[in-house]
Design a protein around this motif. Structure first.
Motif, PDB file in Angstrom:
ATOM      1  N   ASP A 137       0.846  -1.193   0.000  1.00 54.57           N
ATOM      2  CA  ASP A 137       0.000   0.000   0.000  1.00 54.57           C
ATOM      3  C   ASP A 137       0.882   1.245   0.000  1.00 54.57           C
ATOM      4  OD1 ASP A 137       1.014  -0.111   2.532  1.00 54.57           O
ATOM      5  OD2 ASP A 137      -0.893  -0.422   3.543  1.00 54.57           O
ATOM      6  N   PHE A 138       2.184   1.043  -0.302  1.00 49.56           N
ATOM      7  CA  PHE A 138       3.161   2.122  -0.428  1.00 49.56           C
ATOM      8  C   PHE A 138       3.466   2.805   0.905  1.00 49.56           C
ATOM      9  CE2 PHE A 138       0.801   2.328  -4.650  1.00 49.56           C
ATOM     10  CZ  PHE A 138       1.646   1.411  -5.256  1.00 49.56           C
ATOM     11  N   THR A 139       3.210   2.124   2.004  1.00 46.71           N
ATOM     12  CA  THR A 139       3.556   2.657   3.317  1.00 46.71           C
ATOM     13  C   THR A 139       4.935   2.144   3.717  1.00 46.71           C
ATOM     14  OG1 THR A 139       2.543   0.776   4.441  1.00 46.71           O
ATOM     15  CG2 THR A 139       1.125   2.716   4.028  1.00 46.71           C
ATOM     16  N   PRO A 140       5.570   2.755   4.722  1.00 45.14           N
ATOM     17  CA  PRO A 140       6.873   2.251   5.175  1.00 45.14           C
ATOM     18  C   PRO A 140       6.831   0.792   5.604  1.00 45.14           C
ATOM     19  CG  PRO A 140       6.516   4.473   6.018  1.00 45.14           C
ATOM     20  CD  PRO A 140       5.226   4.054   5.363  1.00 45.14           C
ATOM     21  N   ALA A 141       5.749   0.366   6.246  1.00 42.47           N
ATOM     22  CA  ALA A 141       5.652  -1.032   6.675  1.00 42.47           C
ATOM     23  C   ALA A 141       5.626  -1.965   5.471  1.00 42.47           C
ATOM     24  CB  ALA A 141       4.400  -1.235   7.531  1.00 42.47           C
ATOM     25  N   ALA A 142       4.889  -1.590   4.440  1.00 45.51           N
ATOM     26  CA  ALA A 142       4.841  -2.410   3.229  1.00 45.51           C
ATOM     27  C   ALA A 142       6.192  -2.424   2.522  1.00 45.51           C
ATOM     28  CB  ALA A 142       3.756  -1.884   2.288  1.00 45.51           C
ATOM     29  N   ASP A 143       6.889  -1.292   2.529  1.00 45.21           N
ATOM     30  CA  ASP A 143       8.213  -1.237   1.915  1.00 45.21           C
ATOM     31  C   ASP A 143       9.193  -2.162   2.644  1.00 45.21           C
ATOM     32  OD1 ASP A 143       7.263   0.599   0.098  1.00 45.21           O
ATOM     33  OD2 ASP A 143       8.116   2.341   1.116  1.00 45.21           O
ATOM     34  N   ALA A 144       9.100  -2.192   3.984  1.00 44.21           N
ATOM     35  CA  ALA A 144       9.969  -3.079   4.763  1.00 44.21           C
ATOM     36  C   ALA A 144       9.674  -4.537   4.441  1.00 44.21           C
ATOM     37  CB  ALA A 144       9.786  -2.812   6.255  1.00 44.21           C
ATOM     38  N   ALA A 145       8.383  -4.863   4.284  1.00 43.95           N
ATOM     39  CA  ALA A 145       8.004  -6.232   3.939  1.00 43.95           C
ATOM     40  C   ALA A 145       8.533  -6.615   2.564  1.00 43.95           C
ATOM     41  CB  ALA A 145       6.488  -6.382   3.989  1.00 43.95           C
ATOM     42  N   LEU A 146       8.526  -5.670   1.629  1.00 38.81           N
ATOM     43  CA  LEU A 146       9.042  -5.939   0.287  1.00 38.81           C
ATOM     44  C   LEU A 146      10.539  -6.237   0.335  1.00 38.81           C
ATOM     45  CD1 LEU A 146       8.904  -6.048  -2.780  1.00 38.81           C
ATOM     46  CD2 LEU A 146       9.084  -3.540  -2.815  1.00 38.81           C
ATOM     47  N   GLN A 147      11.290  -5.454   1.092  1.00 42.16           N
ATOM     48  CA  GLN A 147      12.725  -5.686   1.196  1.00 42.16           C
ATOM     49  C   GLN A 147      13.016  -7.044   1.840  1.00 42.16           C
ATOM     50  OE1 GLN A 147      15.152  -3.807  -0.156  1.00 42.16           O
ATOM     51  NE2 GLN A 147      13.543  -2.515  -1.016  1.00 42.16           N
ATOM     52  N   TYR A 148      12.237  -7.392   2.846  1.00 45.18           N
ATOM     53  CA  TYR A 148      12.405  -8.687   3.505  1.00 45.18           C
ATOM     54  C   TYR A 148      12.070  -9.815   2.523  1.00 45.18           C
ATOM     55  CZ  TYR A 148      12.024 -12.334   7.073  1.00 45.18           C
ATOM     56  OH  TYR A 148      12.193 -13.482   7.818  1.00 45.18           O
ATOM     57  N   ALA A 149      10.967  -9.646   1.787  1.00 44.45           N
ATOM     58  CA  ALA A 149      10.573 -10.664   0.813  1.00 44.45           C
ATOM     59  C   ALA A 149      11.618 -10.818  -0.276  1.00 44.45           C
ATOM     60  CB  ALA A 149       9.215 -10.300   0.200  1.00 44.45           C
ATOM     61  N   ALA A 150      12.254  -9.724  -0.662  1.00 49.70           N
ATOM     62  CA  ALA A 150      13.298  -9.794  -1.690  1.00 49.70           C
ATOM     63  C   ALA A 150      14.491 -10.609  -1.188  1.00 49.70           C
ATOM     64  CB  ALA A 150      13.738  -8.392  -2.092  1.00 49.70           C
ATOM     65  N   ALA A 151      14.870 -10.413   0.076  1.00 48.29           N
ATOM     66  CA  ALA A 151      15.963 -11.205   0.646  1.00 48.29           C
ATOM     67  C   ALA A 151      15.580 -12.678   0.713  1.00 48.29           C
ATOM     68  CB  ALA A 151      16.304 -10.678   2.037  1.00 48.29           C
ATOM     69  N   LEU A 152      14.332 -12.939   1.060  1.00 42.53           N
ATOM     70  CA  LEU A 152      13.841 -14.310   1.120  1.00 42.53           C
ATOM     71  C   LEU A 152      13.821 -14.933  -0.268  1.00 42.53           C
ATOM     72  CD1 LEU A 152      12.749 -16.084   3.452  1.00 42.53           C
ATOM     73  CD2 LEU A 152      10.455 -15.331   2.828  1.00 42.53           C
ATOM     74  N   ALA A 153      13.351 -14.166  -1.256  1.00 43.51           N
ATOM     75  CA  ALA A 153      13.275 -14.675  -2.629  1.00 43.51           C
ATOM     76  C   ALA A 153      14.657 -14.973  -3.189  1.00 43.51           C
ATOM     77  CB  ALA A 153      12.554 -13.661  -3.517  1.00 43.51           C
ATOM     78  N   ALA A 154      15.640 -14.155  -2.826  1.00 39.47           N
ATOM     79  CA  ALA A 154      17.008 -14.420  -3.291  1.00 39.47           C
ATOM     80  C   ALA A 154      17.522 -15.747  -2.748  1.00 39.47           C
ATOM     81  CB  ALA A 154      17.926 -13.272  -2.859  1.00 39.47           C
ATOM     82  N   GLN A 155      17.207 -16.036  -1.488  1.00 43.81           N
ATOM     83  CA  GLN A 155      17.614 -17.305  -0.891  1.00 43.81           C
ATOM     84  C   GLN A 155      16.869 -18.477  -1.532  1.00 43.81           C
ATOM     85  OE1 GLN A 155      19.911 -17.989   1.420  1.00 43.81           O
ATOM     86  NE2 GLN A 155      19.406 -20.156   1.693  1.00 43.81           N
ATOM     87  N   LEU A 156      15.598 -18.268  -1.830  1.00 44.67           N
ATOM     88  CA  LEU A 156      14.765 -19.332  -2.382  1.00 44.67           C
ATOM     89  C   LEU A 156      14.908 -19.463  -3.895  1.00 44.67           C
ATOM     90  CD1 LEU A 156      11.460 -18.611  -0.393  1.00 44.67           C
ATOM     91  CD2 LEU A 156      13.216 -20.308   0.133  1.00 44.67           C
ATOM     92  N   LYS A 157      15.563 -18.464  -4.515  1.00 42.85           N
ATOM     93  CA  LYS A 157      15.715 -18.425  -5.982  1.00 42.85           C
ATOM     94  C   LYS A 157      14.353 -18.435  -6.666  1.00 42.85           C
ATOM     95  CE  LYS A 157      20.314 -20.547  -6.110  1.00 42.85           C
ATOM     96  NZ  LYS A 157      20.558 -20.409  -4.660  1.00 42.85           N
ATOM     97  N   THR A 158      13.529 -17.510  -6.228  1.00 35.49           N
ATOM     98  CA  THR A 158      12.168 -17.415  -6.757  1.00 35.49           C
ATOM     99  C   THR A 158      11.835 -15.954  -7.010  1.00 35.49           C
ATOM    100  OG1 THR A 158       9.889 -18.172  -6.379  1.00 35.49           O
ATOM    101  CG2 THR A 158      11.004 -17.143  -4.524  1.00 35.49           C
ATOM    102  N   PRO A 159      10.923 -15.640  -7.933  1.00 32.45           N
ATOM    103  CA  PRO A 159      10.573 -14.245  -8.216  1.00 32.45           C
ATOM    104  C   PRO A 159       9.536 -13.702  -7.227  1.00 32.45           C
ATOM    105  CG  PRO A 159       9.409 -15.686  -9.711  1.00 32.45           C
ATOM    106  CD  PRO A 159      10.304 -16.571  -8.892  1.00 32.45           C
ATOM    107  N   LEU A 160       9.299 -12.409  -7.338  1.00 31.68           N
ATOM    108  CA  LEU A 160       8.272 -11.735  -6.559  1.00 31.68           C
ATOM    109  C   LEU A 160       7.146 -11.261  -7.463  1.00 31.68           C
ATOM    110  CD1 LEU A 160      10.423  -9.345  -4.297  1.00 31.68           C
ATOM    111  CD2 LEU A 160       9.504 -11.583  -3.675  1.00 31.68           C
TER     112      LEU A 160
END
Length: 272
Positions: free
Chosen positions: A10-33
């Motif tokens: 929803d473009f809030t700071p909390a959502a942005d933090a979740a996106l960054q966390y998900a990106a780190a997770l996706a890099a480990q899992l080798k999967t897209p977002l």
């Protein structure tokens, strides 16, 4: 292609933090977002109850999505949906069939408990996909230590939640099964570990799994205590079907852990 992680924004700071966390997770899992914005604005915005929702044009939404995708090191597919939040999310979920749904949680001091509960309930009840709730301020690093809270009762994962088995395997993280017992009861974890094993969650990682018993009158607090003792960076909880559907979901252990823990929480819906 492996199943993606679907991140709600929803473009809030909390959502942005979740996106960054998900990106780190996706890099480990080798999967897209898949980065999804529902054009009804903030999923967690208290203003949604007042009718004071800000309006964004299609162009503003496209710019906001592009700003957030820029710089990410994993493939990202933007998505925009319109309508009621849960229904719109479900349409995109059915299209992409993600391994996890990921959403951010603002600071609990700024967010009514009921709103966190309602959002989580709606998604768990309607989609039955694993739901990862990421508190604001969480460091964008894939977790190395997990705790999985389990009681002594058997369970089966809902069909869409079974993809989490591959997630746990790919994370290569230390997993500790935490069982909370009342002070007068035994804190043996053998039955709890067996229930997790029978559900298929230990496949491929069983040799590295630990267990920890905690005695507490408050199950949610006991889970938090066990997570701290295990140095956990993510808490996995079992969202039983009867709790998700029941009117007293807000009193359930799953809801309490989601509302009050400072760690990311992965809720796994069950079929029973």
């Amino acid at each position: 292609m492996p199943a993606p992680l679907l991140v709600l924004t929803d473009f809030t700071p909390a959502a942005d933090a979740a996106l960054q966390y998900a990106a780190a997770l996706a890099a480990q899992l080798k999967t897209p977002l898949v980065l999804l914005h529902v054009n009804r604005n903030s999923i967690f915005d208290p203003e949604s109850f007042t009718g004071k929702l800000p309006q964004r044009t299609e162009g503003e939404i496209a710019v906001a999505l592009d700003e957030r995708m820029r710089g990410l090191t994993v493939p990202v597919v933007p998505a925009v949906a319109s309508g009621r939040s849960t229904a719109a999310i479900l349409e995109v979920v059915e299209q992409h069939r993600p391994a996890l749904l990921v959403l951010g949680k603002p600071d609990v001091d700024e967010l009514p408990d009921e709103l966190v509960t309602t959002t989580s309930l709606d998604l768990l009840r309607e989609s039955q996909y694993p739901l990862l709730v990421v508190p604001a301020g969480t460091k964008p690093v894939a977790p190395r230590c997990l705790t999985l809270a389990a009681d002594n009762n058997p369970f089966q994962l809902a069909a869409p939640a079974k993809a989490v088995q591959e997630v746990l395997l790919a994370l290569q993280a230390q997993l500790t099964v935490v069982h909370v017992a009342e002070p007068e009861d035994t804190d043996s974890c053998s039955a709890a570990v067996e229930s997790v094993r029978a559900a298929g969650l230990l496949a491929g990682i069983e040799d590295t799994v630990r267990s920890r018993g905690v005695r507490s009158l408050d199950v949610a607090q006991g889970i938090a205590q066990g997570a701290r003792a295990a140095n956990a960076e993510l808490v996995v909880v079992i969202a039983r079907r009867h709790s998700v559907l029941g009117r007293l979901f807000h009193r359930s252990v799953t809801a309490q852990v989601i509302r009050h823990t400072r760690l990311p929480v992965l809720a796994l819906p069950t079929a029973n």
